[in-house]
Design an enzyme around this catalytic site. Structure first.
Site, PDB file in Angstrom:
ATOM      1  N   TYR A 184      14.428 -41.105  33.120  1.00 65.30           N
ATOM      2  CA  TYR A 184      15.137 -39.847  32.891  1.00 65.30           C
ATOM      3  C   TYR A 184      14.567 -39.127  31.664  1.00 65.30           C
ATOM      4  O   TYR A 184      13.529 -39.529  31.119  1.00 65.30           O
ATOM      5  CB  TYR A 184      16.639 -40.110  32.808  1.00 65.30           C
ATOM      6  CG  TYR A 184      17.181 -40.701  34.086  1.00 65.30           C
ATOM      7  CD1 TYR A 184      17.043 -40.023  35.298  1.00 65.30           C
ATOM      8  CD2 TYR A 184      17.781 -41.962  34.115  1.00 65.30           C
ATOM      9  CE1 TYR A 184      17.497 -40.562  36.492  1.00 65.30           C
ATOM     10  CE2 TYR A 184      18.239 -42.516  35.307  1.00 65.30           C
ATOM     11  CZ  TYR A 184      18.096 -41.814  36.492  1.00 65.30           C
ATOM     12  OH  TYR A 184      18.532 -42.356  37.671  1.00 65.30           O
ATOM     13  N   ARG A 231      19.949 -46.771  25.482  1.00 60.80           N
ATOM     14  CA  ARG A 231      19.453 -47.656  26.540  1.00 60.80           C
ATOM     15  C   ARG A 231      17.975 -47.377  26.773  1.00 60.80           C
ATOM     16  O   ARG A 231      17.563 -46.231  26.954  1.00 60.80           O
ATOM     17  CB  ARG A 231      20.234 -47.466  27.844  1.00 60.80           C
ATOM     18  CG  ARG A 231      19.967 -48.610  28.828  1.00 60.80           C
ATOM     19  CD  ARG A 231      20.825 -48.549  30.069  1.00 60.80           C
ATOM     20  NE  ARG A 231      21.082 -49.909  30.549  1.00 60.80           N
ATOM     21  CZ  ARG A 231      21.280 -50.228  31.828  1.00 60.80           C
ATOM     22  NH1 ARG A 231      21.249 -49.297  32.761  1.00 60.80           N
ATOM     23  NH2 ARG A 231      21.520 -51.469  32.180  1.00 60.80           N
TER      24      ARG A 231
END
Length: 362
Positions: A184, A231
């Site tokens: 992402y 993350r």
């Protein structure tokens, strides 16, 4: 002596065990508006025995959305919806962080209000499909060709992250996690083969780290930095993001996060069949680079989790899909109760079935 069920401190909270419910997309927000709802509140509250719950990915803007029916965290209605969730989790004795998500190029105009997705670079995630809403059913389509963000637009996206963090705080979350993994947007700046920029956001590792550092600094003006987690997925190639030297890139990224005094780093290990294994030496290098909490996730069993904690390169362990079908997962792990299997056909979209109807062990 089991370490998995010991308490640990995070962002001023005492977590009752070292078990994390990691972010898992379930695509059940109320439409239109991508609003968290009562059903989601029930789902998360059922799982409040985890030491830490991290919400499913919550897009920080309309352009940050990659999949049908995922919740947002940037409008007043979305804040009110998430407040129902955090109230229910807190009432059940849980601690919950919101995962802030911008998918970047992993999207399609059907999910972004007709606008072209954006990325670090105008590089398509070839072969990567996303699901869109086709008459209330998921239809899978090739992700769109993105356009590269200008430097002015990068600043605007950093501000969107800060605004989303404020929305998360207003909604009652105890902290936030930035999604910097799985291909992402943050990952699209980090990984060398997803970033072909020639300005200060591309090229050298120092430049590719710049966007991550700016986002962490921005959200740390809302939450104390110790309530900010990130993350990362050093070895996954999900959604087409690949780095030529992942150990160098990610140890340096973790070192930068340590300097910014982030609360935790959440490592998503590659967990598909024949996936590359993350060497213990790599994990130990990350441990040496980071003073905060290290969370690992990726097909962990209780035995594997205990070994990771004993060896010291992990402080908490995420159990993903086991939490889908085992709302009382910590008790089952502690008591050696067999785990229920999830129904893969009900993971994304739908209502109660395969979401809030899994029973606890008798």
């Amino acid at each position: 002596m089991s370490l998995l069920f010991n308490s640990i401190s995070l962002a001023g909270k005492t977590l009752k065990n070292r078990i994390v419910m990691p972010p898992m997309t379930r695509s059940r927000s109320t439409q239109p508006g991508d609003v968290a709802n009562d059903l989601m509140a029930t789902y998360y509250a059922q799982r409040a025995s985890a030491g830490l719950i991290i919400s499913e990915g919550t897009q920080i803007s309309e352009l940050g959305k990659g999949y049908a029916w995922t919740p947002g965290i940037y409008t007043g209605a979305q804040v009110k919806g998430w407040k129902k969730v955090t109230d229910a989790v807190h009432k059940a004795g849980g601690v919950m962080f919101a995962q802030l998500w911008h998918v970047g190029r992993v999207s399609h105009e059907s999910n972004t209000g007709g606008r072209q997705p954006v990325s670090s670079s105008a590089l398509q995630a070839e072969g990567v499909k996303v699901f869109i809403d086709e008459n209330n059913s998921p239809g899978f389509v090739q992700s769109s060709v993105p356009r590269a963000l200008s430097k002015e637009e990068i600043k605007a996206v950093v501000e969107e992250y800060r605004h989303a963090a404020q929305c998360a705080k207003d909604a009652g979350f105890d902290g936030i996690e930035l999604h910097g993994a799985n291909g992402y947007l943050i990952n699209q700046f980090l990984d060398s083969q997803a970033n072909n920029r020639t300005d200060e956001y591309g090229g050298s590792l120092e430049n590719r780290l710049r966007f991550l550092k700016e986002v962490v600094s921005a959200v740390s003006t809302v939450f104390d930095s110790r309530a900010v987690g990130i993350r990362l997925a050093p070895l996954t190639t999900l959604n087409g993001a690949v780095d030529e030297n992942p150990e160098q890139t990610y140890v340096e990224a973790v070192r930068a996060l340590n300097e910014l005094e982030a609360g935790y780093v959440h490592i998503a290990e590659a967990d598909w069949d024949d996936a590359p294994e993350m060497a213990v030496s790599f994990k130990q290098a990350i441990r040496e680079a980071f003073d905060g909490i290290l969370i690992y996730a990726g097909k962990y069993t209780r035995d594997r989790a205990e070994r990771a904690l004993e060896e010291g390169w992990a402080d908490m362990i995420g159990f993903g899909r086991p939490f889908v079908s085992n709302p009382d997962l910590p008790a089952r792990l502690q008591q050696g109760i067999a785990l229920a299997e999830h129904d893969p056909d009900t993971l994304f979209g739908g209502a109660e079935k395969g979401y809030t109807d899994y029973p606890v062990a008798s």
